[in-house]
Design an enzyme around this catalytic site. Structure first.
Site, PDB file in Angstrom:
ATOM      1  N   GLY A 216       0.824  -1.206   0.000  1.00  0.00           N
ATOM      2  CA  GLY A 216       0.000   0.000   0.000  1.00  0.00           C
ATOM      3  C   GLY A 216       0.850   1.244   0.000  1.00  0.00           C
ATOM      4  CG  HIS A 438      -6.371  34.274  -9.531  1.00  0.00           C
ATOM      5  ND1 HIS A 438      -5.762  34.132 -10.756  1.00  0.00           N
ATOM      6  CD2 HIS A 438      -6.337  33.048  -8.948  1.00  0.00           C
ATOM      7  CE1 HIS A 438      -5.370  32.879 -10.902  1.00  0.00           C
ATOM      8  NE2 HIS A 438      -5.710  32.196  -9.819  1.00  0.00           N
ATOM      9  CD  GLU A 439      -7.238  31.972  -5.236  1.00  0.00           C
ATOM     10  OE1 GLU A 439      -7.975  30.966  -5.362  1.00  0.00           O
ATOM     11  OE2 GLU A 439      -6.044  31.980  -5.569  1.00  0.00           O
TER      12      GLU A 439
HETATM   13 ZN    ZN Z   1      -5.620  30.224  -9.304  1.00  0.00          ZN
END
Ligand code: ZN
Ligand code: ADP
Ligand code: MG
Length: 580
Positions: A216, A438-439
């Site tokens: 794993g 932008h965000e």
């Molecule tokens: Zn971005």
């Protein structure tokens, strides 16, 4: 039951101590030799006589034997003691005036003297120099012997296994400490029952698996599970890491393997656990570095040992790896690690359970929902989750709170995902404005397209190396498949930030660099791996995971498609992004 070998008294090994002892032994030997020499000579001191005197004695027939040393000197015995000055002796020596005078020999013969020849000077220094190597050898072997007797044997115990024995009084790990991995636990249940009562299973002639390989990704609790098996069964647990076998000296690894198995056999029923077995078990004759004799020898020894004992004695070998694909095929065949248990990253329920386990020792505020945290952390392994709980507890403590709140846990996730908050990196007002827009762009697109995960949180706190802001989306469920439209929507969300900048400021900033990278990667995968482009059709281009691995190693990657296809791949990738 003798679960614990007697612990030998610890003795630190230091070279200065060895040196001191060595000097002591050499001196002792030298003194002994000098003494011996003196005492043998001391019976009767040889007289120095002139050649003339010797000549006279020879003429009188008083010389019984002589030894000619290098043709220059005579030593010998008189029949009757001779007096020179006030000393008297039957032993004498004299220097020969002429070397190898044949006359001397004739006269000695005529007088019936026993004649010997010698090339050695027989001086004390010469004896010492000749004896020195033997004295040294004797001293060193004495030292080794004494060290071993003392039980420390540190410097000379390269071959001993460093296996740690965990049993009896060590704090027990049980299955209660391992959350999530239910299938793995069910698989291992049989092993536990076997360790508790080996006879029950072998009664009917059945053969139990010798080896269990836990496979794993890192941090999913493989080591933890192995210890829990020993804890559940209440049996000794010998653990060693694969890299412990690999040492500077050839043959050390092999002898460590031997030692580990010997310890195991002496404490059966028990578990021998080899962690990170890929360090020794990599398949032979491969690897970028060419053949490695030492590792190969160690692996061979491991194979031999696994064949050499039968599991009915109750020794179970467990091993863990996160790279099963590099293991030698001989390790995986029936009769060795014939059982593989997959320990995968936990799903939402598993993550909630793991958080629960680690939150046991942490005081949580009543409003905390571990479910939400579990939902926010797809792809996290157990170790990451344990880390988050711990970080949150530290954060809350630093703030002087008396319980860990939801906000602390959220912040801990941010910290684990994106790195430390960069308080020192202060953005100017305009920059903050750009980042915010932008965000917001990401968030708005995510809100408006059909298949995006809901937005959970938007931040413009700079973190880590490059991130100035971040929009977190909360997946409603773990995803193993993505449809084409979902992929396209994801690309759209990624591009949303850049578009927002364009719309608001009329131009773009460098802040969208990472978004573009990820969008391009996704589009390229759609074209090259998922066959999602109309023009190129359902075909894959380039290697899969293997190529990914090689890319990291800096080797030139082989391209299995034509220049023409490459151009069309670029074209299609572009068109996907353009379309969106
Ligand atoms: Zn971005
Ligand atoms: P691996 O050996 O698979 O790399 P470990 O067993 O060393 O991972 O896990 C590291 C730590 O992560 C453990 O000590 C434990 O605290 C935590 N952990 C991992 N998986 C789990 C799990 N399923 N339940 C509880 N804790 C876990
Ligand atoms: Mg491990």
């Amino acid at each position: 039951m003798p679960d614990r070998p007697p612990t030998p008294p610890k003795r630190e090994f230091s070279w200065s101590a060895v040196l001191k002892k060595l000097v002591f032994w050499v001196l002792l030997a030298a003194v002994t030799l000098v003494f011996l020499h003196l005492s043998s000579a001391g019976q009767e001191k040889a007289l120095e006589v002139t050649y003339t005197a010797f000549d006279q004695q020879l003429a009188q027939g008083n010389v019984s034997e002589v030894t000619v040393e290098e043709g220059k000197r005579l030593t010998g015995r008189f029949k009757q003691p001779v007096r020179v000055k006030d000393k008297e002796s039957t032993r004498f020596y004299t220097d020969l005036p002429f070397q190898n005078d044949p006359n001397d020999l004739e006269r000695l013969r005529a007088a019936n003297v026993i004649i010997r020849g010698s090339n050695s000077k027989g001086s004390i220094t010469l004896i010492l120099i000749q004896a020195l190597p033997y004295v040294l050898l004797f001293g060193i072997s004495m030292l080794i012997f004494r060290q071993m007797q003392a039980g420390g044997a540190k410097a000379f115990s390269f071959g001993k296994s460093k296996a740690k024995l965990l049993s009896g009084d060590t704090p027990k790990v049980t299955f209660a400490d391992v959350a999530g991995a239910d299938e793995a636990k069910a698989e291992l249940q049989e092993i536990i029952e076997f360790l508790r009562d080996p006879q029950r299973f072998t009664r009917l002639g059945g053969r139990l698996p010798k080896g269990v390989l836990l496979v794993g990704p890192p941090g999913t609790g493989k080591t933890l599970l192995a210890r829990a098996v020993a804890g559940e069964a209440g049996r000794p647990f010998f653990s060693m890491s694969g890299s412990d076998f690999v040492e500077m000296f050839v043959g050390v690894g092999a002898s460590r393997v031997r030692d580990l198995f010997e310890q195991g056999k002496a404490h059966a029923p028990c578990i021998i656990f080899i962690d990170e077995i890929d360090a020794v078990g990599r398949h032979r004759g491969a690897g970028l570095g060419g053949g490695h004799d030492e590792r190969e020898q160690t692996l061979n020894q491991l194979l031999v040992e696994m064949d050499g004992f039968d599991s009915s004695k109750g020794v179970i070998i467990m091993a863990a790896t996160n790279r099963p694909e590099v293991l030698d095929a001989a390790l995986l065949r029936a009769g060795r690690f014939d059982r593989q248990v997959v320990v995968d990253r936990p799903d939402v329920r598993g993550r909630a359970a793991i958080l629960q386990v680690h939150a046991r020792h942490v005081r949580l505020a009543p409003e905390v929902s571990l479910q939400v945290i579990a939902a926010r952390t797809p792809g996290f392994a157990g170790a990451d989750l344990a880390n988050i709980v711990n970080e949150a507890a530290l954060l809350a403590a630093r703030k002087g709170k008396d319980a860990v709140g939801q906000a602390d846990l959220e912040e801990a996730i941010d910290r684990v995902v994106a790195g430390l908050e960069r308080k020192s990196r202060v953005l100017s007002e305009t920059e903050r404005d750009i980042v915010a827009h932008h965000e917001m762009g990401h968030a708005l697109v995510a809100f408006n397209v059909a298949h995006a995960d809901p937005v959970h949180k938007i931040t413009i706190i700079p973190r880590g190396v490059a991130a100035l802001g971040m929009t977190y989306q909360l997946p409603t469920e773990d995803r193993f498949l993505l449809t084409r439209s979902e992929l396209e929507d994801r690309i759209a969300v990624l591009l949303g930030g850049r578009v927002a900048e364009e719309l608001v400021y009329g131009e773009v900033s460098t802040g969208a660099h990472n978004d573009l990278e990820r969008a391009t990667e996704m589009a390229r995968l759609m074209v090259m791996q998922y066959g999602m482009s109309e023009q190129l059709g359902p075909m894959t281009f380039g290697g899969g995971p293997q190529a990914m691995f090689l890319r990291g190693s800096g080797l030139p990657q082989e391209r299995e498609y034509s220049e023409e296809s490459a151009r069309r791949i670029d074209g299609e990738t572009r068109s996907i992004i353009d379309r969106i």
